[in-house]
Scaffold this motif. Structure first.
Motif, PDB file in Angstrom:
ATOM      1  N   LYS A  90      71.267  61.545  53.735  1.00  0.00           N
ATOM      2  CA  LYS A  90      70.186  60.592  53.525  1.00  0.00           C
ATOM      3  C   LYS A  90      68.961  61.101  54.283  1.00  0.00           C
ATOM      4  O   LYS A  90      69.101  61.655  55.378  1.00  0.00           O
ATOM      5  N   VAL A  91      67.775  60.920  53.709  1.00  0.00           N
ATOM      6  CA  VAL A  91      66.565  61.424  54.360  1.00  0.00           C
ATOM      7  C   VAL A  91      65.517  60.311  54.469  1.00  0.00           C
ATOM      8  O   VAL A  91      65.232  59.616  53.492  1.00  0.00           O
ATOM      9  N   PHE A  92      64.977  60.166  55.670  1.00  0.00           N
ATOM     10  CA  PHE A  92      63.845  59.273  55.943  1.00  0.00           C
ATOM     11  C   PHE A  92      62.637  60.191  56.026  1.00  0.00           C
ATOM     12  O   PHE A  92      62.397  60.853  57.025  1.00  0.00           O
ATOM     13  N   LEU A  93      61.888  60.280  54.924  1.00  0.00           N
ATOM     14  CA  LEU A  93      60.758  61.209  54.810  1.00  0.00           C
ATOM     15  C   LEU A  93      59.457  60.445  55.022  1.00  0.00           C
ATOM     16  O   LEU A  93      59.062  59.631  54.198  1.00  0.00           O
ATOM     17  N   ASN A  94      58.786  60.739  56.142  1.00  0.00           N
ATOM     18  CA  ASN A  94      57.622  59.975  56.579  1.00  0.00           C
ATOM     19  C   ASN A  94      56.369  60.852  56.569  1.00  0.00           C
ATOM     20  O   ASN A  94      56.375  61.966  57.096  1.00  0.00           O
ATOM     21  N   PHE A  95      55.293  60.352  55.962  1.00  0.00           N
ATOM     22  CA  PHE A  95      54.006  61.055  55.950  1.00  0.00           C
ATOM     23  C   PHE A  95      53.044  60.319  56.878  1.00  0.00           C
ATOM     24  O   PHE A  95      52.896  59.095  56.778  1.00  0.00           O
ATOM     25  N   TRP A  96      52.359  61.059  57.737  1.00  0.00           N
ATOM     26  CA  TRP A  96      51.574  60.411  58.785  1.00  0.00           C
ATOM     27  C   TRP A  96      50.397  61.285  59.231  1.00  0.00           C
ATOM     28  O   TRP A  96      50.290  62.452  58.871  1.00  0.00           O
ATOM     29  N   ALA A  97      49.528  60.671  60.066  1.00  0.00           N
ATOM     30  CA  ALA A  97      48.410  61.385  60.701  1.00  0.00           C
ATOM     31  C   ALA A  97      48.277  60.866  62.131  1.00  0.00           C
ATOM     32  O   ALA A  97      48.582  59.706  62.419  1.00  0.00           O
ATOM     33  N   SER A  98      47.802  61.717  63.027  1.00  0.00           N
ATOM     34  CA  SER A  98      47.757  61.357  64.446  1.00  0.00           C
ATOM     35  C   SER A  98      46.724  60.272  64.755  1.00  0.00           C
ATOM     36  O   SER A  98      46.840  59.571  65.753  1.00  0.00           O
ATOM     37  N   TRP A  99      45.704  60.111  63.889  1.00  0.00           N
ATOM     38  CA  TRP A  99      44.655  59.120  64.133  1.00  0.00           C
ATOM     39  C   TRP A  99      45.004  57.757  63.520  1.00  0.00           C
ATOM     40  O   TRP A  99      44.240  56.809  63.617  1.00  0.00           O
ATOM     41  N   CYS A 100      46.188  57.655  62.920  1.00  0.00           N
ATOM     42  CA  CYS A 100      46.613  56.434  62.224  1.00  0.00           C
ATOM     43  C   CYS A 100      47.306  55.485  63.210  1.00  0.00           C
ATOM     44  O   CYS A 100      48.409  55.791  63.679  1.00  0.00           O
ATOM     45  N   PRO A 101      46.691  54.325  63.541  1.00  0.00           N
ATOM     46  CA  PRO A 101      47.297  53.394  64.505  1.00  0.00           C
ATOM     47  C   PRO A 101      48.705  52.924  64.123  1.00  0.00           C
ATOM     48  O   PRO A 101      49.593  52.914  64.989  1.00  0.00           O
ATOM     49  N   PRO A 102      48.963  52.539  62.876  1.00  0.00           N
ATOM     50  CA  PRO A 102      50.343  52.140  62.533  1.00  0.00           C
ATOM     51  C   PRO A 102      51.355  53.273  62.727  1.00  0.00           C
ATOM     52  O   PRO A 102      52.516  53.013  63.054  1.00  0.00           O
ATOM     53  N   CYS A 103      50.895  54.522  62.545  1.00  0.00           N
ATOM     54  CA  CYS A 103      51.800  55.661  62.756  1.00  0.00           C
ATOM     55  C   CYS A 103      52.206  55.744  64.222  1.00  0.00           C
ATOM     56  O   CYS A 103      53.372  55.996  64.543  1.00  0.00           O
ATOM     57  N   ARG A 104      51.246  55.536  65.118  1.00  0.00           N
ATOM     58  CA  ARG A 104      51.551  55.569  66.551  1.00  0.00           C
ATOM     59  C   ARG A 104      52.515  54.451  66.938  1.00  0.00           C
ATOM     60  O   ARG A 104      53.374  54.633  67.795  1.00  0.00           O
ATOM     61  N   VAL A 105      52.389  53.301  66.298  1.00  0.00           N
ATOM     62  CA  VAL A 105      53.307  52.188  66.558  1.00  0.00           C
ATOM     63  C   VAL A 105      54.702  52.515  66.041  1.00  0.00           C
ATOM     64  O   VAL A 105      55.721  52.240  66.688  1.00  0.00           O
ATOM     65  N   GLU A 106      54.766  53.126  64.866  1.00  0.00           N
ATOM     66  CA  GLU A 106      56.048  53.372  64.194  1.00  0.00           C
ATOM     67  C   GLU A 106      56.835  54.524  64.800  1.00  0.00           C
ATOM     68  O   GLU A 106      58.073  54.469  64.884  1.00  0.00           O
ATOM     69  N   MET A 107      56.158  55.568  65.225  1.00  0.00           N
ATOM     70  CA  MET A 107      56.835  56.793  65.653  1.00  0.00           C
ATOM     71  C   MET A 107      57.867  56.587  66.771  1.00  0.00           C
ATOM     72  O   MET A 107      58.966  57.158  66.706  1.00  0.00           O
ATOM     73  N   PRO A 108      57.581  55.813  67.817  1.00  0.00           N
ATOM     74  CA  PRO A 108      58.613  55.607  68.848  1.00  0.00           C
ATOM     75  C   PRO A 108      59.878  54.950  68.295  1.00  0.00           C
ATOM     76  O   PRO A 108      60.989  55.260  68.756  1.00  0.00           O
ATOM     77  N   HIS A 109      59.746  54.085  67.311  1.00  0.00           N
ATOM     78  CA  HIS A 109      60.911  53.465  66.680  1.00  0.00           C
ATOM     79  C   HIS A 109      61.711  54.499  65.887  1.00  0.00           C
ATOM     80  O   HIS A 109      62.953  54.478  65.896  1.00  0.00           O
ATOM     81  N   MET A 110      61.002  55.397  65.247  1.00  0.00           N
ATOM     82  CA  MET A 110      61.672  56.480  64.537  1.00  0.00           C
ATOM     83  C   MET A 110      62.432  57.370  65.518  1.00  0.00           C
ATOM     84  O   MET A 110      63.577  57.764  65.266  1.00  0.00           O
ATOM     85  N   GLU A 111      61.811  57.663  66.652  1.00  0.00           N
ATOM     86  CA  GLU A 111      62.462  58.489  67.670  1.00  0.00           C
ATOM     87  C   GLU A 111      63.704  57.801  68.231  1.00  0.00           C
ATOM     88  O   GLU A 111      64.745  58.443  68.436  1.00  0.00           O
ATOM     89  N   ASN A 112      63.593  56.512  68.490  1.00  0.00           N
ATOM     90  CA  ASN A 112      64.745  55.768  69.000  1.00  0.00           C
ATOM     91  C   ASN A 112      65.912  55.823  68.027  1.00  0.00           C
ATOM     92  O   ASN A 112      67.066  56.024  68.427  1.00  0.00           O
TER      93      ASN A 112
END
Length: 203
Positions: A90-112
Motif C-alpha cells: 500500500k502506498v501513501f503518495l503525498n505531494f507537497w511544498a515547503s511553503w504550504c502551511p497545511p503541509c507543515r501541519v500534516e508532515m509530523p503526523h505522517m512521520e509519526n
C-alpha cells in the motif's frame, strides 16, 4: 468460361485473401520494444492497461480506480526511486511544498505513522516535493531537517510528475493499493489517526 463461373472464382480469391490477412493480423508477433518508451525523467509513456483477477480493465490516470502512473525521481538523499518499486505494498503518495502551511501541519503526523508502522505494516509513505514551486532545494532540505522526516522525500525538479497527476492544491494525497490502483485522492491535511484509518481501509 462463363461470366458467372468467373465471378465465383474471383469471390473465392477475395474471401481467401481476407481470411489470410485476418490471421496474420491476429497471430503475427508484435515488436514489444515499441510498447514502452522511457524518458530521462523515468516517466513511462503508453503503459499497458491492466486486467484484475475478475477480468476488469483499469486505465492509467490520476483519478480513483485508475492505475497510478509510474514515475522515477531522485530523493533528497540522492537515491533514484520508482513508484513501481513498491508494487505489492500500500502506498501513501503525498505531494507537497515547503511553503504550504497545511503541509507543515500534516508532515509530523505522517512521520509519526511512518515510525510506528514502517517495520510492521506492508505500506510505504512517499512525499514528492514540488521543487519547481520552491525557491531552491535548500529550503526543502531545511524543512525536512526541521521536522526530522525519515520517509522518502522525492524531488519533482522538472514539474513533470505534477503534470502527470494533474492536481491543483497542496497537499494532495493518493492512496494506492498493492495492485497499483488509486483507491482514494484528497487535497487536505490529515492527522495520524486519520492516516491510520485511511490506510487500514485500502483494499
Amino acid at each position: 468460361m462463363n461470366l458467372k463461373f468467373f465471378g465465383m472464382i474471383i469471390s473465392v480469391f477475395i474471401i481467401a485473401f481476407m481470411v489470410i490477412m485476418t490471421v496474420k493480423t491476429n497471430f503475427v508477433g508484435k515488436d514489444k520494444s515499441a510498447e514502452f518508451e522511457e524518458y530521462p525523467s523515468g516517466l513511462i509513456k503508453d503503459q499497458a492497461n491492466k486486467l484484475d483477477n475478475e477480468g476488469l480493465e483499469y486505465e492509467i490516470g490520476s483519478e480513483e480506480s485508475n492505475i497510478a502512473p509510474d514515475f522515477e525521481l531522485r530523493s533528497l538523499s540522492g537515491e533514484m526511486i520508482k513508484l513501481s518499486d513498491y508494487k505489492g505494498k500500500k502506498v501513501f503518495l503525498n505531494f507537497w511544498a515547503s511553503w504550504c502551511p497545511p503541509c507543515r501541519v500534516e508532515m509530523p503526523h505522517m512521520e509519526n505513522y511512518y515510525q510506528k508502522y514502517k517495520d510492521s505494516a506492508d505500506v510505504e509513505m512517499i512525499a514528492v516535493n514540488m521543487t519547481t514551486d520552491e525557491r531552491n532545494v535548500e529550503n526543502v532540505e531545511k524543512f525536512v531537517d526541521s521536522l526530522g522526516l525519515s520517509f522518502p522525500v522525492l524531488l519533482d525538479a522538472e514539474g513533470e510528475i505534477k503534470d502527470l497527476y494533474d492536481f491543483d492544491y497542496y497537499p494532495t494525497t493518493y492512496l494506492i493499493n498493492a495492485d497499483g490502483i488509486i483507491v482514494k485522492k484528497f487535497s487536505y491535511a490529515v492527522d495520524e489517526k486519520k492516516i491510520e484509518e485511511l490506510i487500514a481501509n485500502i483494499e
